[in-house]
Write an enzyme that holds these catalytic residues in place. Structure first.
Site, PDB file in Angstrom:
ATOM      1  N   ARG A  44       0.850  -1.199   0.000  1.00 52.89           N
ATOM      2  CA  ARG A  44       0.000   0.000   0.000  1.00 52.89           C
ATOM      3  C   ARG A  44       0.882   1.245   0.000  1.00 52.89           C
ATOM      4  O   ARG A  44       1.962   1.263   0.585  1.00 52.89           O
ATOM      5  CB  ARG A  44      -0.915   0.018   1.235  1.00 52.89           C
ATOM      6  CG  ARG A  44      -2.100  -0.934   1.114  1.00 52.89           C
ATOM      7  CD  ARG A  44      -3.044  -0.824   2.298  1.00 52.89           C
ATOM      8  NE  ARG A  44      -2.426  -1.341   3.499  1.00 52.89           N
ATOM      9  CZ  ARG A  44      -1.846  -0.624   4.446  1.00 52.89           C
ATOM     10  NH1 ARG A  44      -1.847   0.706   4.358  1.00 52.89           N
ATOM     11  NH2 ARG A  44      -1.291  -1.190   5.487  1.00 52.89           N
TER      12      ARG A  44
ATOM     13  N   TYR B 230      -1.745  -3.451  -6.592  1.00 55.40           N
ATOM     14  CA  TYR B 230      -1.539  -4.074  -5.286  1.00 55.40           C
ATOM     15  C   TYR B 230      -2.851  -4.179  -4.493  1.00 55.40           C
ATOM     16  O   TYR B 230      -3.625  -3.225  -4.425  1.00 55.40           O
ATOM     17  CB  TYR B 230      -0.488  -3.302  -4.460  1.00 55.40           C
ATOM     18  CG  TYR B 230      -0.375  -3.909  -3.087  1.00 55.40           C
ATOM     19  CD1 TYR B 230       0.264  -5.136  -2.913  1.00 55.40           C
ATOM     20  CD2 TYR B 230      -0.989  -3.321  -1.973  1.00 55.40           C
ATOM     21  CE1 TYR B 230       0.307  -5.744  -1.679  1.00 55.40           C
ATOM     22  CE2 TYR B 230      -0.950  -3.921  -0.730  1.00 55.40           C
ATOM     23  CZ  TYR B 230      -0.295  -5.140  -0.590  1.00 55.40           C
ATOM     24  OH  TYR B 230      -0.273  -5.757   0.634  1.00 55.40           O
ATOM     25  N   GLY B 231      -3.042  -5.321  -3.861  1.00 57.11           N
ATOM     26  CA  GLY B 231      -4.274  -5.634  -3.128  1.00 57.11           C
ATOM     27  C   GLY B 231      -4.930  -4.471  -2.408  1.00 57.11           C
ATOM     28  O   GLY B 231      -6.056  -4.087  -2.730  1.00 57.11           O
TER      29      GLY B 231
ATOM     30  N   LYS C 159      -9.819  -2.456   1.772  1.00 59.21           N
ATOM     31  CA  LYS C 159      -9.479  -1.293   2.600  1.00 59.21           C
ATOM     32  C   LYS C 159     -10.316  -0.071   2.229  1.00 59.21           C
ATOM     33  O   LYS C 159     -10.755   0.685   3.094  1.00 59.21           O
ATOM     34  CB  LYS C 159      -7.991  -0.968   2.458  1.00 59.21           C
ATOM     35  CG  LYS C 159      -7.065  -2.116   2.766  1.00 59.21           C
ATOM     36  CD  LYS C 159      -7.265  -2.646   4.160  1.00 59.21           C
ATOM     37  CE  LYS C 159      -6.217  -3.708   4.488  1.00 59.21           C
ATOM     38  NZ  LYS C 159      -6.382  -4.216   5.852  1.00 59.21           N
TER      39      LYS C 159
ATOM     40  N   HIS D  85     -10.370  -2.571  11.664  1.00 62.96           N
ATOM     41  CA  HIS D  85      -9.271  -3.381  11.114  1.00 62.96           C
ATOM     42  C   HIS D  85      -8.992  -4.517  12.095  1.00 62.96           C
ATOM     43  O   HIS D  85      -7.975  -4.540  12.775  1.00 62.96           O
ATOM     44  CB  HIS D  85      -8.043  -2.471  10.948  1.00 62.96           C
ATOM     45  CG  HIS D  85      -6.919  -3.091  10.178  1.00 62.96           C
ATOM     46  ND1 HIS D  85      -5.613  -2.678  10.313  1.00 62.96           N
ATOM     47  CD2 HIS D  85      -6.899  -4.069   9.238  1.00 62.96           C
ATOM     48  CE1 HIS D  85      -4.839  -3.389   9.500  1.00 62.96           C
ATOM     49  NE2 HIS D  85      -5.586  -4.230   8.849  1.00 62.96           N
TER      50      HIS D  85
ATOM     51  N   SER E 185      -1.147  -3.725  10.046  1.00 59.62           N
ATOM     52  CA  SER E 185      -0.831  -4.669   8.974  1.00 59.62           C
ATOM     53  C   SER E 185       0.492  -5.377   9.259  1.00 59.62           C
ATOM     54  O   SER E 185       1.464  -4.747   9.664  1.00 59.62           O
ATOM     55  CB  SER E 185      -0.729  -3.925   7.646  1.00 59.62           C
ATOM     56  OG  SER E 185      -1.917  -3.212   7.433  1.00 59.62           O
TER      57      SER E 185
ATOM     58  N   CYS F 275       1.115  -7.533  11.633  1.00 58.64           N
ATOM     59  CA  CYS F 275       1.396  -7.645  13.064  1.00 58.64           C
ATOM     60  C   CYS F 275       0.650  -8.810  13.703  1.00 58.64           C
ATOM     61  O   CYS F 275       0.466  -8.842  14.923  1.00 58.64           O
ATOM     62  CB  CYS F 275       1.083  -6.338  13.776  1.00 58.64           C
ATOM     63  SG  CYS F 275       2.214  -5.014  13.304  1.00 58.64           S
ATOM     64  N   GLY F 276       0.167  -9.763  12.904  1.00 62.57           N
ATOM     65  CA  GLY F 276      -0.285 -11.016  13.495  1.00 62.57           C
ATOM     66  C   GLY F 276      -1.776 -11.307  13.477  1.00 62.57           C
ATOM     67  O   GLY F 276      -2.207 -12.250  14.136  1.00 62.57           O
TER      68      GLY F 276
ATOM     69  N   THR G 198      -3.811 -12.459  10.875  1.00 55.36           N
ATOM     70  CA  THR G 198      -4.138 -13.711  10.188  1.00 55.36           C
ATOM     71  C   THR G 198      -3.684 -14.900  11.030  1.00 55.36           C
ATOM     72  O   THR G 198      -4.390 -15.899  11.156  1.00 55.36           O
ATOM     73  CB  THR G 198      -3.502 -13.727   8.790  1.00 55.36           C
ATOM     74  OG1 THR G 198      -4.005 -12.592   8.061  1.00 55.36           O
ATOM     75  CG2 THR G 198      -3.856 -15.000   8.027  1.00 55.36           C
TER      76      THR G 198
ATOM     77  N   ASP H 273      -9.087  -9.911   8.963  1.00 50.35           N
ATOM     78  CA  ASP H 273      -8.602  -8.545   8.672  1.00 50.35           C
ATOM     79  C   ASP H 273      -9.609  -7.440   8.995  1.00 50.35           C
ATOM     80  O   ASP H 273      -9.206  -6.354   9.389  1.00 50.35           O
ATOM     81  CB  ASP H 273      -8.198  -8.445   7.195  1.00 50.35           C
ATOM     82  CG  ASP H 273      -7.326  -7.236   6.885  1.00 50.35           C
ATOM     83  OD1 ASP H 273      -6.387  -6.958   7.661  1.00 50.35           O
ATOM     84  OD2 ASP H 273      -7.587  -6.557   5.875  1.00 50.35           O
TER      85      ASP H 273
ATOM     86  N   ASN I 236       6.579  -8.497   1.693  1.00 48.17           N
ATOM     87  CA  ASN I 236       5.118  -8.314   1.693  1.00 48.17           C
ATOM     88  C   ASN I 236       4.453  -9.191   0.627  1.00 48.17           C
ATOM     89  O   ASN I 236       3.398  -8.863   0.108  1.00 48.17           O
ATOM     90  CB  ASN I 236       4.758  -6.839   1.470  1.00 48.17           C
ATOM     91  CG  ASN I 236       3.279  -6.575   1.737  1.00 48.17           C
ATOM     92  OD1 ASN I 236       2.696  -7.117   2.678  1.00 48.17           O
ATOM     93  ND2 ASN I 236       2.657  -5.745   0.893  1.00 48.17           N
TER      94      ASN I 236
ATOM     95  N   ARG J 104       2.204 -12.146  -0.804  1.00 48.95           N
ATOM     96  CA  ARG J 104       0.871 -12.461  -0.271  1.00 48.95           C
ATOM     97  C   ARG J 104       0.276 -13.699  -0.922  1.00 48.95           C
ATOM     98  O   ARG J 104       0.659 -14.078  -2.029  1.00 48.95           O
ATOM     99  CB  ARG J 104      -0.070 -11.273  -0.548  1.00 48.95           C
ATOM    100  CG  ARG J 104       0.340  -9.973   0.146  1.00 48.95           C
ATOM    101  CD  ARG J 104      -0.350  -9.828   1.464  1.00 48.95           C
ATOM    102  NE  ARG J 104       0.165  -8.694   2.238  1.00 48.95           N
ATOM    103  CZ  ARG J 104      -0.393  -8.303   3.382  1.00 48.95           C
ATOM    104  NH1 ARG J 104      -1.473  -8.893   3.864  1.00 48.95           N
ATOM    105  NH2 ARG J 104       0.138  -7.301   4.076  1.00 48.95           N
TER     106      ARG J 104
ATOM    107  N   ARG K 171       3.290  -3.921  17.356  1.00 49.28           N
ATOM    108  CA  ARG K 171       4.596  -4.573  17.306  1.00 49.28           C
ATOM    109  C   ARG K 171       5.565  -3.621  17.991  1.00 49.28           C
ATOM    110  O   ARG K 171       5.924  -2.592  17.425  1.00 49.28           O
ATOM    111  CB  ARG K 171       4.946  -4.762  15.832  1.00 49.28           C
ATOM    112  CG  ARG K 171       6.192  -5.545  15.522  1.00 49.28           C
ATOM    113  CD  ARG K 171       6.421  -5.535  14.023  1.00 49.28           C
ATOM    114  NE  ARG K 171       5.642  -6.545  13.332  1.00 49.28           N
ATOM    115  CZ  ARG K 171       6.053  -7.797  13.098  1.00 49.28           C
ATOM    116  NH1 ARG K 171       7.245  -8.183  13.491  1.00 49.28           N
ATOM    117  NH2 ARG K 171       5.272  -8.634  12.452  1.00 49.28           N
TER     118      ARG K 171
END
Ligand code: GDP
Ligand code: PGA
Ligand code: MN
Ligand code: MN
Length: 587
Positions: free
Chosen positions: A70, A198-199, A207, A227, A249, A251-252, A254, A276, A364, A366, A397
């Protein structure tokens, strides 16, 4: 396929006049359509078919090397009043924004196909779900949208029934970062994105719609678009409680959503609802109910391994799109942390040079995969009303300072805890990695309006219900001087969730400190845990001096919001500051 919705039809016509595509394709969301799109992309080289024996129906997409994350500096909230976007967002007036971006859209689809992608965020029959239509010239985006959302016929039928939808216009443009913008017009329920595939920039349901426009709509209508992952934790007595957790994003989220209980915790089971995004509404019973608006996971590949996240790994061996991972000699996807193997090609498709010291997969990189492939996918994930949330967890984090876990005294204090989240930046966004920045509620890149108003909205829930979730803060990422993680993380995080849920049930002990309520090491389930007492004590310590410095940083951050900062948040802040000064508890 076209539509009987006049607004949609005339918008498609108008966009086609502007972008001048060769063809228009209305997506029905069928398996046949997906297969045809994929075949065409394999032929054009946009997708590489992976090893059909080990990974049937899996594909690798290599993006443009400047288009891997992003781009927050190119993301704008375009409201009439600058203050409504707030100091937390980039802003341009709507008229100027439209003019600037429309000039880039002019003629951009010549020689290409314009895809009309109707989608539904949330279970298709849920009153809490919302629809949108994305127009895009990227087949890769269409294929990803089919995995990430309920896309096609049923969504279009719902749009035709309801009449309302979010308009999202996307083109990969020429991928030049100088001509890349992601613009949001919350007052028009419109998104325009150009120059990125990008996603987070291009799958507009995620988002852009579910968080930036979603948070705006949620404030107007009295709910929350966050989020957050959503997970059900089943204890050995067979009771399941649901938790929503907001981490920035990479930081754990998923991983926590798919946690595998450690062997030393028999009888525990984790049920995945979402990884997410959470849309949460107050129910008639006063509880907060959450749905996952998404249907798939767009997850970070590196670090996903047989020890850390076998649930995720197991869902990635069929019907999956990988982006920017590395490749083995026999065409299997590879990333750091997956196996001991040495890959043959890096994420750019170059022969991998192990001595370079560079990662083979992009940090990053995916995977895009349907949630239905997740072994722990909850049978309640498609419930129209969602699931009731017992605890909300904020986290980040942080190498230092933030303890493993603490509980907020009450909802209002919890809003302060959420508003005070800071976290080290990650590869999920372009820019420096590892820099601590404030990321309130993990929403810094995603809140579609002024954070001052957002915190006011959060605080207002305390007046609407006395059955709100309890609020906690966690940090899995404390390190020692040599950079080693103090806490083993992953499956062992369930021990912290156990304490959290026992606190919610009034069964666990805690000590009161100026920043909130903490477990002592003996309050945590440490059976067979491979962490010594000194380390546990360090993970659960509150260093008043350092927290004083942190509070000064929070104060100067809050001051940016000026009179939009709720007085209720200032008074919470002052309570904590007083408690720290006098060495008393916050209560
Ligand atoms: P998300 O982007 O918030 O969904 O984060 P992910 O769950 O994809 O995790 C991002 C990265 O953090 C991955 O490389 C994970 O392996 C790593 N990670 C996730 N949970 C933990 C944890 O508890 N401890 C440590 N040390 N790393 C973790
Ligand atoms: P993440 O999702 O939070 O799982 O990393 C993508 C993102 O936030 O960009
Ligand atoms: Mn995210
Ligand atoms: Mn994730």
């Amino acid at each position: 396929m076209t539509t009987n919705n006049a607004t949609l039809q005339s918008w498609v016509d108008e966009v086609a006049r502007l972008t001048r595509p060769d063809r228009i394709h209305w997506c029905d969301g069928s398996a046949e359509e997906y297969a045809e799109l994929v075949q065409a992309m394999v032929q054009s080289g946009e997708l590489l078919a992976l090893n059909a024996e080990t990974h049937p129906n899996c594909y690798l997409h290599r993006s443009h090397p400047t288009d891997v994350a992003r781009t927050e500096h190119l993301t704008f909230i375009c409201t009439e009043q600058r203050e409504d976007a707030g100091p937390n967002n980039n802003w341009i007036p709507p008229a100027e924004a439209h003019a600037k971006i429309d000039a880039l859209f002019a003629g951009c689809m010549q020689g290409r196909t314009l895809y009309v992608v109707p989608y539904c965020m949330g279970p298709i029959d849920s009153p809490l779900a919302r629809c949108g239509v994305e127009i895009t010239d990227s087949a890769y985006v269409v294929a990803n949208m089919r995995i990430m959302t309920r896309m096609g016929k049923a969504a279009l039928a719902r749009i035709e029934r309801e009449g309302t939808f979010v308009k999202g216009l996307h083109s990969t443009g020429d991928l030049n970062p100088e001509r890349r913008f992601i613009m949001h017009f919350p007052e028009e329920l419109t998104i325009k994105s150009i120059g990125s595939g990008y996603g987070g920039n291009a799958l507009l349901g995620k988002k852009c719609h579910a968080l930036r426009l979603g948070s705006w709509q949620a404030r107007d209508e009295g709910w929350l678009a966050e989020h957050m992952l959503i997970v059900g934790i089943q204890n050995p007595r067979g009771e399941t409680h649901y938790v929503a957790a907001a981490f920035p994003s990479a930081c754990g989220k998923t991983n926590l959503a798919m946690l595998i209980p450690p062997a030393s915790m028999p009888g525990w089971k984790v049920w995945t609802i979402g990884d997410d995004i959470a849309w949460m509404h107050l129910g008639e019973d006063g509880r907060l109910w959450a749905i996952n608006p998404e249907a798939g996971a767009f997850g970070v590949a590196p670090g996903t391994g047989p020890k850390t996240n076998p649930t995720a790994l197991n869902m990635l061996d069929h019907d999956c799109i990988f982006t920017n991972v590395a490749l083995t000699a026999d065409d299997q996807p590879w990333w750091e942390g997956k196996s001991k193997e040495v890959p043959a090609f890096d994420w750019r498709g170059q022969p991998y040079d192990a001595v370079s010291g560079l990662p083979a997969a992009h940090p990053n990189s995916r995977f895009t995969v349907s949630m239905r492939q997740c072994a722990s996918y909850s049978p309640r994930a498609e419930d129209a009303q969602g699931v009731p949330i017992s605890a909300i967890i904020f986290g980040g984090r942080r190498k230092e300072l933030a303890p493993l876990v603490f509980q907020a005294r009450d909802w209002r204090h919890g809003v302060l805890v959420g508003a005070s989240v800071a976290s080290e930046t990650t590869a999920a966004a372009t820019g420096a990695v590892g820099v601590v920045r404030r990321d309130p509620m993990a929403m810094q890149p995603f809140c579609g309006y002024n954070f001052g108003d957002y915190w006011e909205h959060w605080l207002s829930f305390a007046e609407r219900s006395d059955r709100l979730p309890k609020i906690f803060h966690v940090n899995w990422f404390r390190q020692d001087d040599s950079g080693r993680f103090l806490w083993p993380g992953f499956g062992e995080n369930l021990r912290v969730l156990q304490w959290i849920l026992e606190r919610c049930a009034g069964r666990a002990e805690a000590v009161e400190t100026p920043i909130g309520l903490l477990p002592r090491s003996q309050d945590l389930n440490t059976q067979h845990l491979d962490v010594d007492v000194a380390t546990l004590d360090a993970l659960l310590a509150v260093d008043a001096q350092r927290w004083n410095a942190e509070l000064e940083d929070i104060r100067s951050y809050f001051e940016k919001f000026d009179e939009r900062l709720p007085t209720g948040l200032w008074s919470e802040f002052e309570r904590v500051q007083n408690a720290l000064e006098h060495g008393t508890q916050v209560a």
